[in-house]
Design a protein around this motif. Structure first.
Motif, PDB file in Angstrom:
ATOM      1  N   LYS A   1      61.903-100.040 -48.712  1.00 50.54           N
ATOM      2  CA  LYS A   1      63.249-100.468 -48.310  1.00 50.54           C
ATOM      3  C   LYS A   1      64.152 -99.243 -48.137  1.00 50.54           C
ATOM      4  O   LYS A   1      64.896 -99.125 -47.168  1.00 50.54           O
ATOM      5  CB  LYS A   1      63.851-101.401 -49.365  1.00 50.54           C
ATOM      6  N   ARG A   2      64.057 -98.322 -49.103  1.00 49.54           N
ATOM      7  CA  ARG A   2      64.918 -97.125 -49.036  1.00 49.54           C
ATOM      8  C   ARG A   2      64.568 -96.290 -47.826  1.00 49.54           C
ATOM      9  O   ARG A   2      65.436 -95.721 -47.166  1.00 49.54           O
ATOM     10  CB  ARG A   2      64.784 -96.317 -50.327  1.00 49.54           C
ATOM     11  N   GLU A   3      63.295 -96.227 -47.492  1.00 52.28           N
ATOM     12  CA  GLU A   3      62.867 -95.459 -46.327  1.00 52.28           C
ATOM     13  C   GLU A   3      63.417 -96.090 -45.033  1.00 52.28           C
ATOM     14  O   GLU A   3      63.934 -95.398 -44.156  1.00 52.28           O
ATOM     15  CB  GLU A   3      61.330 -95.378 -46.306  1.00 52.28           C
ATOM     16  N   TYR A   4      63.314 -97.413 -44.932  1.00 52.59           N
ATOM     17  CA  TYR A   4      63.876 -98.109 -43.764  1.00 52.59           C
ATOM     18  C   TYR A   4      65.374 -97.844 -43.666  1.00 52.59           C
ATOM     19  O   TYR A   4      65.910 -97.607 -42.590  1.00 52.59           O
ATOM     20  CB  TYR A   4      63.645 -99.617 -43.862  1.00 52.59           C
ATOM     21  N   ALA A   5      66.057 -97.909 -44.803  1.00 51.44           N
ATOM     22  CA  ALA A   5      67.502 -97.693 -44.816  1.00 51.44           C
ATOM     23  C   ALA A   5      67.824 -96.283 -44.336  1.00 51.44           C
ATOM     24  O   ALA A   5      68.724 -96.060 -43.523  1.00 51.44           O
ATOM     25  CB  ALA A   5      68.047 -97.921 -46.222  1.00 51.44           C
ATOM     26  N   ARG A   6      67.053 -95.312 -44.819  1.00 50.71           N
ATOM     27  CA  ARG A   6      67.300 -93.911 -44.472  1.00 50.71           C
ATOM     28  C   ARG A   6      67.051 -93.651 -42.982  1.00 50.71           C
ATOM     29  O   ARG A   6      67.859 -93.045 -42.284  1.00 50.71           O
ATOM     30  CB  ARG A   6      66.373 -93.023 -45.313  1.00 50.71           C
ATOM     31  N   VAL A   7      65.949 -94.176 -42.470  1.00 46.16           N
ATOM     32  CA  VAL A   7      65.560 -93.900 -41.083  1.00 46.16           C
ATOM     33  C   VAL A   7      66.464 -94.625 -40.088  1.00 46.16           C
ATOM     34  O   VAL A   7      66.789 -94.093 -39.035  1.00 46.16           O
ATOM     35  CB  VAL A   7      64.080 -94.317 -40.853  1.00 46.16           C
ATOM     36  N   THR A   8      66.883 -95.864 -40.416  1.00 46.07           N
ATOM     37  CA  THR A   8      67.594 -96.665 -39.406  1.00 46.07           C
ATOM     38  C   THR A   8      69.099 -96.768 -39.645  1.00 46.07           C
ATOM     39  O   THR A   8      69.839 -97.073 -38.721  1.00 46.07           O
ATOM     40  CB  THR A   8      67.052 -98.107 -39.382  1.00 46.07           C
ATOM     41  N   GLY A   9      69.553 -96.583 -40.871  1.00 52.54           N
ATOM     42  CA  GLY A   9      70.979 -96.782 -41.172  1.00 52.54           C
ATOM     43  C   GLY A   9      71.367 -98.255 -41.164  1.00 52.54           C
ATOM     44  O   GLY A   9      72.551 -98.585 -41.171  1.00 52.54           O
ATOM     45  N   ALA A  10      70.373 -99.151 -41.138  1.00 57.90           N
ATOM     46  CA  ALA A  10      70.697-100.586 -41.105  1.00 57.90           C
ATOM     47  C   ALA A  10      71.218-101.042 -42.466  1.00 57.90           C
ATOM     48  O   ALA A  10      70.956-100.419 -43.496  1.00 57.90           O
ATOM     49  CB  ALA A  10      69.469-101.403 -40.712  1.00 57.90           C
ATOM     50  N   MET A  11      71.955-102.159 -42.438  1.00 61.84           N
ATOM     51  CA  MET A  11      72.590-102.678 -43.648  1.00 61.84           C
ATOM     52  C   MET A  11      71.747-103.783 -44.295  1.00 61.84           C
ATOM     53  O   MET A  11      71.751-103.957 -45.505  1.00 61.84           O
ATOM     54  CB  MET A  11      73.942-103.239 -43.213  1.00 61.84           C
ATOM     55  N   GLY A  12      71.029-104.535 -43.439  1.00 63.00           N
ATOM     56  CA  GLY A  12      70.214-105.637 -43.954  1.00 63.00           C
ATOM     57  C   GLY A  12      68.917-105.727 -43.186  1.00 63.00           C
ATOM     58  O   GLY A  12      68.801-105.182 -42.077  1.00 63.00           O
ATOM     59  N   LEU A  13      67.946-106.404 -43.792  1.00 67.98           N
ATOM     60  CA  LEU A  13      66.625-106.495 -43.175  1.00 67.98           C
ATOM     61  C   LEU A  13      66.159-107.949 -43.171  1.00 67.98           C
ATOM     62  O   LEU A  13      66.351-108.673 -44.146  1.00 67.98           O
ATOM     63  CB  LEU A  13      65.663-105.617 -43.967  1.00 67.98           C
ATOM     64  N   ASP A  14      65.579-108.344 -42.045  1.00 69.49           N
ATOM     65  CA  ASP A  14      64.967-109.678 -41.985  1.00 69.49           C
ATOM     66  C   ASP A  14      63.771-109.635 -41.054  1.00 69.49           C
ATOM     67  O   ASP A  14      63.322-108.556 -40.657  1.00 69.49           O
ATOM     68  CB  ASP A  14      66.001-110.744 -41.549  1.00 69.49           C
ATOM     69  N   MET A  15      63.258-110.829 -40.713  1.00 69.49           N
ATOM     70  CA  MET A  15      62.045-110.866 -39.904  1.00 69.49           C
ATOM     71  C   MET A  15      62.222-111.633 -38.593  1.00 69.49           C
ATOM     72  O   MET A  15      61.263-111.815 -37.856  1.00 69.49           O
ATOM     73  CB  MET A  15      60.905-111.514 -40.705  1.00 69.49           C
ATOM     74  N   GLU A  16      63.424-112.110 -38.314  1.00 70.70           N
ATOM     75  CA  GLU A  16      63.604-112.954 -37.130  1.00 70.70           C
ATOM     76  C   GLU A  16      64.671-112.468 -36.161  1.00 70.70           C
ATOM     77  O   GLU A  16      64.620-112.802 -34.963  1.00 70.70           O
ATOM     78  CB  GLU A  16      63.973-114.390 -37.547  1.00 70.70           C
ATOM     79  N   SER A  17      65.654-111.681 -36.646  1.00 66.87           N
ATOM     80  CA  SER A  17      66.845-111.434 -35.824  1.00 66.87           C
ATOM     81  C   SER A  17      66.547-110.707 -34.513  1.00 66.87           C
ATOM     82  O   SER A  17      67.199-110.992 -33.492  1.00 66.87           O
ATOM     83  CB  SER A  17      67.897-110.663 -36.618  1.00 66.87           C
TER      84      SER A  17
END
Ligand SMILES: C[C@H]1O[C@@H](n2cnc3c(N)ncnc32)[C@H](O)[C@@H]1O
Length: 279
Positions: A167-183
């Motif tokens: 999760k931290r890696e995704y946050a670092r690489v993308t700067g996104a605030m939330g994560l899901d599987m459909e949006s």
């Protein structure tokens, strides 16, 4: 009663749709759908073209709530299908999300654009957003009236992310605030159908939280046994499952509260925008 003309379905009980806005609400699972449904005034289930849709209305807005199933493929299918039935003024991707910023369980995350992360881990295409007046009203309500609501980009991935390190890696690489599987899939279909798009989800798990199981094992029919095996092999993890259950209950309650507030405020204060003529 519902009248069907060619591939379009016209709700016969809504007499003057020209003064009404129609809003599509997409949620992945039964729990998320029930949470949203609990906020929908006069909700009734209709079967349209073999699929079940919950329809309710408040003021001059009609809400169509659809369960997509988990993941991009199912979300693309369900939304592509719905947009073929009717013209919509707004599409909302809703349900639960993993926070990629410090947040509280049940906190509201509002997204105006979404990034997707392909399986190979390369950065996806540009963030996708579909603007429009109903989206602006939605954002204004969520950010102006809900204490602690956060607005920012979402990231959509094709699996459940259970490790805090990932999760931290995704946050670092993308700067996104939330994560899901459909949006991401919902945004693409919305763009194709020219329906303004927004994300409103409540936090079911936190940035620094390791999930107690590999839930991806539950995602395919063939995986059910493997998932059950994980539980059997590590029963102490059930304590973690109890915690997750409590978290999703809180996330569901907050989702209901949010939609109650939104639907009431829109019914009372905001006439629908009519820049797009409804079919
Ligand atoms: C489990 C459901 O909730 C969202 N969701 C909530 N938490 C996560 C996570 N950690 N990883 C992936 N999806 C998540 C997805 O959109 C999916 O549909």
């Amino acid at each position: 009663m519902t009248a069907v003309t060619s591939s379009r379905v016209v709700p016969a009980d809504v007499s003057d749709m020209s003064s009404c806005a129609r809003i599509a609400l997409f949620a992945a699972t039964v729990w998320e759908v029930s949470a949203v449904r609990a906020a929908l005034p006069d909700a009734a289930t209709r079967t349209v073209g073999g699929r079940r849709v919950v329809v309710g209305s408040a003021g001059e807005r009609e809400y169509w709530l659809v369960r997509t199933g988990v993941g991009h493929e199912q979300a693309a299918q369900a939304s592509g299908w719905l947009f073929h039935q009717q013209r919509f003024h707004l599409a909302v991707s809703t349900g639960f999300a993993c926070a990629l910023v410090p947040a509280e369980i049940g906190g509201l995350l509002v997204g105006h654009e979404v990034l997707s992360m392909p399986a190979n881990g390369d950065a996806g295409p540009e963030p996708l957003g579909v603007p429009g007046p109903e989206r602006d009203s939605f954002l204004a309500f969520a950010c102006g009236r809900i204490a602690g609501a956060r607005i920012g980009p979402f990231l959509s991935v094709d699996r459940i992310v259970g490790r805090a390190a990932d999760k931290r890696e995704y946050a670092r690489v993308t700067g996104a605030m939330g994560l899901d599987m459909e949006s991401a899939a919902l945004a693409r279909e919305s763009q194709r159908a020219q329906v303004p798009f927004v994300i409103a989800r409540t936090v079911s798990d936190l940035l620094d939280e390791d999930l107690p199981l590999d839930f991806n094992l539950f995602l395919t029919a063939a995986g059910w046994l493997a998932g059950a095996g994980t539980v059997l092999a590590a029963p102490w993890r059930l304590r973690g499952l109890g915690r997750l259950r409590r978290q999703s209950r809180l996330a569901a309650d907050r989702l209901t509260e949010f939609f109650r507030g939104y639907m009431t405020a829109m019914a009372v204060h905001h006439r629908p925008h009519r820049t797009t003529e409804l079919a």
